[in-house]
Design a protein around this motif. Structure first.
Motif, PDB file in Angstrom:
ATOM      1  N   SER A 149      81.506  80.184 -18.013  1.00  0.00           N
ATOM      2  CA  SER A 149      80.189  80.234 -18.641  1.00  0.00           C
ATOM      3  C   SER A 149      79.163  79.622 -17.693  1.00  0.00           C
ATOM      4  O   SER A 149      79.474  79.296 -16.546  1.00  0.00           O
ATOM      5  N   GLY A 150      77.933  79.469 -18.197  1.00  0.00           N
ATOM      6  CA  GLY A 150      76.869  78.921 -17.361  1.00  0.00           C
ATOM      7  C   GLY A 150      76.124  79.987 -16.588  1.00  0.00           C
ATOM      8  O   GLY A 150      75.514  79.702 -15.548  1.00  0.00           O
ATOM      9  N   PHE A 151      76.122  81.208 -17.114  1.00  0.00           N
ATOM     10  CA  PHE A 151      75.421  82.302 -16.440  1.00  0.00           C
ATOM     11  C   PHE A 151      74.158  82.666 -17.227  1.00  0.00           C
ATOM     12  O   PHE A 151      73.398  81.769 -17.578  1.00  0.00           O
ATOM     13  N   ALA A 152      73.922  83.937 -17.498  1.00  0.00           N
ATOM     14  CA  ALA A 152      72.638  84.346 -18.082  1.00  0.00           C
ATOM     15  C   ALA A 152      72.362  83.684 -19.419  1.00  0.00           C
ATOM     16  O   ALA A 152      71.200  83.531 -19.817  1.00  0.00           O
ATOM     17  N   GLU A 153      73.415  83.278 -20.132  1.00  0.00           N
ATOM     18  CA  GLU A 153      73.212  82.649 -21.438  1.00  0.00           C
ATOM     19  C   GLU A 153      72.613  81.255 -21.327  1.00  0.00           C
ATOM     20  O   GLU A 153      72.180  80.673 -22.321  1.00  0.00           O
ATOM     21  N   SER A 154      72.568  80.691 -20.089  1.00  0.00           N
ATOM     22  CA  SER A 154      72.160  79.296 -19.934  1.00  0.00           C
ATOM     23  C   SER A 154      70.745  79.113 -19.385  1.00  0.00           C
ATOM     24  O   SER A 154      70.304  77.982 -19.245  1.00  0.00           O
ATOM     25  N   GLY A 155      70.048  80.207 -19.074  1.00  0.00           N
ATOM     26  CA  GLY A 155      68.689  80.064 -18.567  1.00  0.00           C
ATOM     27  C   GLY A 155      68.465  80.791 -17.250  1.00  0.00           C
ATOM     28  O   GLY A 155      69.292  81.594 -16.807  1.00  0.00           O
ATOM     29  N   GLU A 156      67.332  80.501 -16.602  1.00  0.00           N
ATOM     30  CA  GLU A 156      66.922  81.231 -15.403  1.00  0.00           C
ATOM     31  C   GLU A 156      67.908  81.067 -14.250  1.00  0.00           C
ATOM     32  O   GLU A 156      68.253  82.042 -13.572  1.00  0.00           O
ATOM     33  N   GLY A 158      71.075  80.325 -14.389  1.00  0.00           N
ATOM     34  CA  GLY A 158      72.291  81.041 -14.727  1.00  0.00           C
ATOM     35  C   GLY A 158      72.118  82.546 -14.613  1.00  0.00           C
ATOM     36  O   GLY A 158      73.039  83.264 -14.178  1.00  0.00           O
ATOM     37  N   ALA A 159      70.929  83.039 -15.001  1.00  0.00           N
ATOM     38  CA  ALA A 159      70.665  84.475 -14.884  1.00  0.00           C
ATOM     39  C   ALA A 159      70.682  84.909 -13.423  1.00  0.00           C
ATOM     40  O   ALA A 159      71.202  85.986 -13.084  1.00  0.00           O
ATOM     41  N   ALA A 160      70.118  84.079 -12.560  1.00  0.00           N
ATOM     42  CA  ALA A 160      70.129  84.405 -11.132  1.00  0.00           C
ATOM     43  C   ALA A 160      71.562  84.420 -10.589  1.00  0.00           C
ATOM     44  O   ALA A 160      71.931  85.288  -9.787  1.00  0.00           O
ATOM     45  N   ALA A 161      72.380  83.461 -11.047  1.00  0.00           N
ATOM     46  CA  ALA A 161      73.783  83.430 -10.622  1.00  0.00           C
ATOM     47  C   ALA A 161      74.515  84.683 -11.106  1.00  0.00           C
ATOM     48  O   ALA A 161      75.349  85.250 -10.387  1.00  0.00           O
ATOM     49  N   GLN A 162      74.199  85.119 -12.317  1.00  0.00           N
ATOM     50  CA  GLN A 162      74.849  86.323 -12.841  1.00  0.00           C
ATOM     51  C   GLN A 162      74.419  87.561 -12.053  1.00  0.00           C
ATOM     52  O   GLN A 162      75.235  88.457 -11.818  1.00  0.00           O
ATOM     53  N   GLU A 163      73.175  87.619 -11.646  1.00  0.00           N
ATOM     54  CA  GLU A 163      72.720  88.738 -10.825  1.00  0.00           C
ATOM     55  C   GLU A 163      73.483  88.790  -9.503  1.00  0.00           C
ATOM     56  O   GLU A 163      73.863  89.866  -9.032  1.00  0.00           O
ATOM     57  N   ARG A 164      73.726  87.632  -8.907  1.00  0.00           N
ATOM     58  CA  ARG A 164      74.498  87.595  -7.662  1.00  0.00           C
ATOM     59  C   ARG A 164      75.935  88.052  -7.903  1.00  0.00           C
ATOM     60  O   ARG A 164      76.512  88.791  -7.092  1.00  0.00           O
ATOM     61  N   LEU A 165      76.494  87.625  -9.021  1.00  0.00           N
ATOM     62  CA  LEU A 165      77.859  88.037  -9.354  1.00  0.00           C
ATOM     63  C   LEU A 165      77.918  89.550  -9.580  1.00  0.00           C
ATOM     64  O   LEU A 165      78.819  90.230  -9.069  1.00  0.00           O
ATOM     65  N   ALA A 294      69.464  86.203 -27.771  1.00  0.00           N
ATOM     66  CA  ALA A 294      69.120  86.230 -26.350  1.00  0.00           C
ATOM     67  C   ALA A 294      69.624  84.977 -25.651  1.00  0.00           C
ATOM     68  O   ALA A 294      70.121  85.032 -24.525  1.00  0.00           O
ATOM     69  N   SER A 295      69.503  83.837 -26.333  1.00  0.00           N
ATOM     70  CA  SER A 295      69.956  82.606 -25.692  1.00  0.00           C
ATOM     71  C   SER A 295      71.473  82.576 -25.562  1.00  0.00           C
ATOM     72  O   SER A 295      72.006  81.894 -24.705  1.00  0.00           O
ATOM     73  N   HIS A 296      72.147  83.329 -26.414  1.00  0.00           N
ATOM     74  CA  HIS A 296      73.617  83.304 -26.380  1.00  0.00           C
ATOM     75  C   HIS A 296      74.186  84.260 -25.347  1.00  0.00           C
ATOM     76  O   HIS A 296      75.187  83.989 -24.715  1.00  0.00           O
ATOM     77  N   THR A 297      73.577  85.403 -25.172  1.00  0.00           N
ATOM     78  CA  THR A 297      74.168  86.410 -24.290  1.00  0.00           C
ATOM     79  C   THR A 297      73.314  86.724 -23.077  1.00  0.00           C
ATOM     80  O   THR A 297      73.784  87.381 -22.152  1.00  0.00           O
ATOM     81  N   GLY A 298      72.048  86.293 -23.086  1.00  0.00           N
ATOM     82  CA  GLY A 298      71.210  86.553 -21.925  1.00  0.00           C
ATOM     83  C   GLY A 298      70.808  88.000 -21.777  1.00  0.00           C
ATOM     84  O   GLY A 298      70.468  88.438 -20.689  1.00  0.00           O
ATOM     85  N   LYS A 299      70.838  88.777 -22.891  1.00  0.00           N
ATOM     86  CA  LYS A 299      70.455  90.190 -22.806  1.00  0.00           C
ATOM     87  C   LYS A 299      69.223  90.446 -23.644  1.00  0.00           C
ATOM     88  O   LYS A 299      68.893  89.714 -24.575  1.00  0.00           O
ATOM     89  N   LEU A 300      68.536  91.519 -23.316  1.00  0.00           N
ATOM     90  CA  LEU A 300      67.402  91.937 -24.127  1.00  0.00           C
ATOM     91  C   LEU A 300      67.895  92.403 -25.493  1.00  0.00           C
ATOM     92  O   LEU A 300      68.921  93.062 -25.602  1.00  0.00           O
ATOM     93  N   THR A 301      67.162  92.068 -26.534  1.00  0.00           N
ATOM     94  CA  THR A 301      67.527  92.558 -27.853  1.00  0.00           C
ATOM     95  C   THR A 301      66.747  93.811 -28.221  1.00  0.00           C
ATOM     96  O   THR A 301      67.183  94.592 -29.044  1.00  0.00           O
TER      97      THR A 301
END
Length: 741
Positions: A149-156, A158-165, A294-301
């Motif tokens: 965990s600690g990716f898009a669900e955790s904030g900006e 984390g979202a950047a880390a998920q984009e790299r992944l 959104a805060s849980h999954t980091g996706k647009l609703t």
């Protein structure tokens, strides 16, 4: 002819479409069935590829990276579960850990590079999966699962880390589940249950637990895909895969957001083509729910109204609760195709039957009145003073003897009846015990659906636990509402799929001649003037009033004579959105002097309000009709969407509108109108004549074509008001707002 500012619309739909430079068909363009690689006019795919996930769910070899057998370590329990799962599916297990020679007695590799064979699936029990992606790709691993965990669900950050992944996974050619997922895919599924199965997709693993527990009630589950943050594999991938699996009877989803709206619709389209029902809980109906999701999954609703409409377009059955998800999915997975839409309510209590019938009718179920002959037949076993028209009240006593089975068989023999529902509000042995036994036996003899609502709050009765749950043919529910909702979804699904014609098959592949004309009118980053906006509409064959743009009072008088009195005069400029409020519209002008005075007044107001004008429009007065609004907006998930509703000055007050995601055909356009609360206005009210609904439908379809072809160039389009005239006289766009991207 169509597209002229002078003539009326023709009445033949196919001719009207051809007149706009399009081919005839149900919607904008008729095309051949979509195939892999097909693209629409905007370059988007028209067909959902089916990922080969066989080796994900049943790998021949499994690597557990970060494996452990040290007591008290979190990875130890996960490793133990994965080894047990691998044994069940027949996979070889290869633990990977840099400092261990063995894990649970299995030889351990120091790194991915040291694996003794190419593996199908790698489970990553590490805090940061990114450094491993290149190693896995080098080892030609097909699939990986990232729990971290600690990716898009955790904030900006984390979202950047998920984009790299996600970028690393895309380069690798491997497919990844997660991050922020769990072990649900590796649960122990019962293999002693028969019949079509439910395949489960969840973005929050805990929310799938109630459906997983359905196995204890005898309902088969085949797969569980806990998609997590969907950096790579997403809900749409699993819908497409499950829709092609012969053992899957229904797909149940718990969704907190959608990664990509287009991919979801393509997957739903594939399921609709295959006639596999998709049932979904989609959170985010409220602002609070959407924010939490959104805060849980980091996706647009996405805008919930658009999500709701998009699901209906492609037959996705949206429910609100997990209990509804269980009951509706179970019924749709197991029930045979209905032979009729009629529903009969049968009970041992007149009050119970009447209550249930009221709720069922209000929900849209069809409860046909049984024929006189059928009622006479039922009265051979039921006292004559009881109502047997539907609902059927047996009074109680007939269920206790030989009459009970005869009553049930007689009801099911009626050709108008496709579903029999028996609500049992509480156990009343031995009467209720024999009743449910007779219903179970009858269900084995018929091809029609038999449902029982067992209303006891206890649920330990033998009639429920053994007789009802022991039947694979009777659909058993615990609440009236869930039974009614599931039966409504069951009948609706089969009606929908029987008539389903994929919108993607008919989506335009090449731009129309209208598109080339329209491109010349676009002004990137600007709002078009009303005059330019109407030219855009005219390019797509949408009728507008006769009008001329003038820059002097004398020219206004000449234009009025050519347009024909009475006229309307309006200021025209690139930043004018609400002309009426500023006094920049004059109507009903009948003389040259009025036209001259109006021109001076309009230009004076414009100077006072510091409005830049490109001129003044002198427009034809159009006969009165019903004012509608048709427009295009952009949704974050689905892109261009088309809206139709009641227009004029009440559009913002009433909010009576329906929305669809292109592409869609004529039938969907008509369905949009049917959803409007003010739909009856189009049929004529207070003695007025019916209006030209066909012309309104045509405008909606032409606006859809604009959305498809110009979706990337138009940020907003608003035709308001669109005046719908009497039947056969067409519809006229009196004003239009266009904002370019």
């Amino acid at each position: 002819m169509l597209g002229s500012t002078h003539g009326t619309l023709t009445t033949d739909f196919r001719a009207r479409v051809v007149a706009c430079g399009e081919q005839p068909g149900n919607g904008a363009v008729h095309g051949t069935a979509a195939a892999e690689g097909d693209l629409d006019v905007s370059g988007r795919p028209l067909y959902a590829p089916v990922p080969d996930l066989d080796r994900f769910f049943r790998p021949e070899s499994l690597a557990v990276i970060g494996a452990s057998d040290a007591e008290g370590r979190p990875n130890t329990g996960i490793t133990r579960q994965l080894i047990a799962w691998a044994e069940r599916v027949g996979a070889r297990v290869h633990p990977v850990h840099p400092t261990r020679e063995s894990v649970f007695g299995l030889a351990c590799s120091a790194s991915v590079a040291d694996l003794p064979e190419q593996v199908d699936l790698a489970v990553l029990l590490v805090a940061d999966p990114l450094p491993l992606i290149d190693e896995l790709a080098e080892a030609k691993v097909k699939f990986a699962v990232a729990f971290a965990s600690g990716f898009a669900e955790s904030g900006e950050d984390g979202a950047a880390a998920q984009e790299r992944l996600a970028a690393a996974v895309a380069r690798s050619g491997m497919r990844l589940l997660g991050p922020n997922t769990n072990l649900n895919a590796f649960e122990r599924f019962r293999d002693d249950l028969d019949g079509p199965a439910i395949a489960l997709i969840t973005q929050s693993g805990h929310q799938g637990r109630p459906l997983f527990a359905l196995q204890e009630l005898g309902i088969r589950l085949s797969h569980w895909a806990p998609t997590g943050n969907e950096a790579d594999l997403e809900t749409a991938d699993f819908i497409s895969y499950f829709a092609e699996r012969p053992e899957v009877g229904a797909i149940a989803c718990y969704l907190e957001g959608l990664k990509d709206g287009r991919s979801f619709l393509l997957a739903a389209d594939r399921a609709a083509r295959a006639r596999v029902p998709v049932v979904a809980v989609k959170v985010g109906r409220t602002e609070t729910g959407a924010r939490t999701a959104a805060s849980h999954t980091g996706k647009l609703t996405g805008a919930d109204q658009v999500v709701d409409a998009a699901m209906r377009q492609y037959g996705v059955i949206r429910v609100d609760g997990l209990d509804e998800l269980q009951d509706t999915s179970a019924l749709l997975a197991r029930a045979r195709k209905p032979v009729a839409d009629g529903v009969v309510v049968y009970s041992i209590s007149g009050g119970t039957g009447a209550h249930f019938a009221d709720l069922a009718t209000a929900a849209g179920l069809t409860l046909p009145t049984l024929s006189d002959a059928k009622q006479a037949e039922l009265h051979e076993w039921i006292p004559s003073y009881l109502n047997v028209a539907n609902p059927v009240d047996n009074g109680g006593h007939p269920v206790g003897d030989w009459r009970g089975p005869k009553i049930i068989d007689a009801i099911l023999a009626d050709p108008a009846v496709g579903v029999l529902i028996c609500p049992v509000t509480g156990p009343f042995p031995p009467m209720s015990d024999k009743l449910v036994r007779d219903l179970v036996d009858a269900a084995e003899r018929t091809d029609k659906l038999v449902c029982v609502v067992w209303g006891s709050p206890v649920g330990t009765e033998a009639a429920y636990r053994e007789t009802l749950l022991g039947s694979s043919r009777v659909a058993t529910f615990r609440t009236f509402a869930n039974c009614i909702g599931a039966v409504h979804a069951y009948l609706g699904h089969h009606r929908f799929t029987a008539a389903y014609r994929s919108p993607f098959d008919e989506a335009p592949r090449v731009p129309s001649p209208s598109f080339r004309k329209a491109q010349a009118l676009m002004r990137p980053g600007q709002q078009l003037s009303e005059h330019a906006a109407k030219q855009l509409l005219r390019a797509y064959g949408i009728r507008v009033p006769r009008e001329q743009l003038v820059t002097s009072a004398a020219a206004a008088v000449r234009a009025a004579g050519q347009v024909g009195y009475p006229v309307v005069m309006k200021a025209s400029g690139t930043r004018l959105a609400h002309k009426t409020e500023l006094g920049l519209v004059k109507v009903g002008l009948t003389s040259a002097s009025q036209v001259r005075d109006a021109y001076r007044e309009l230009t004076d107001i414009a100077r006072y309000e510091e409005v830049d004008l490109d001129g003044v429009l002198v427009c034809q007065m159009v006969a009165r009709g019903v004012e509608m609004v048709v427009g295009v907006t952009h949704d974050q998930l689905f892109g261009p969407t088309v809206t139709v509703g009641l227009g004029g000055v009440l559009v913002e007050v009433l909010g009576d509108a329906a929305v669809r995601v292109p592409p869609f055909g004529e039938e969907q356009a008509r369905d949009m109108l049917a959803e409007l609360r003010g739909r009856t206005l189009l049929d004529g009210v207070r003695g007025g004549p019916p209006l030209d609904v066909d012309a309104l439908v045509e405008v909606v379809l032409r606006v859809q074509r604009m959305a498809l072809e110009l979706g990337g160039e138009i940020r907003e389009l608003d035709i308001n008001p669109l005046v719908v005239l009497e039947r056969g006289q067409g519809a006229v766009a009196l004003d239009a707002l266009v904002v370019c991207t």
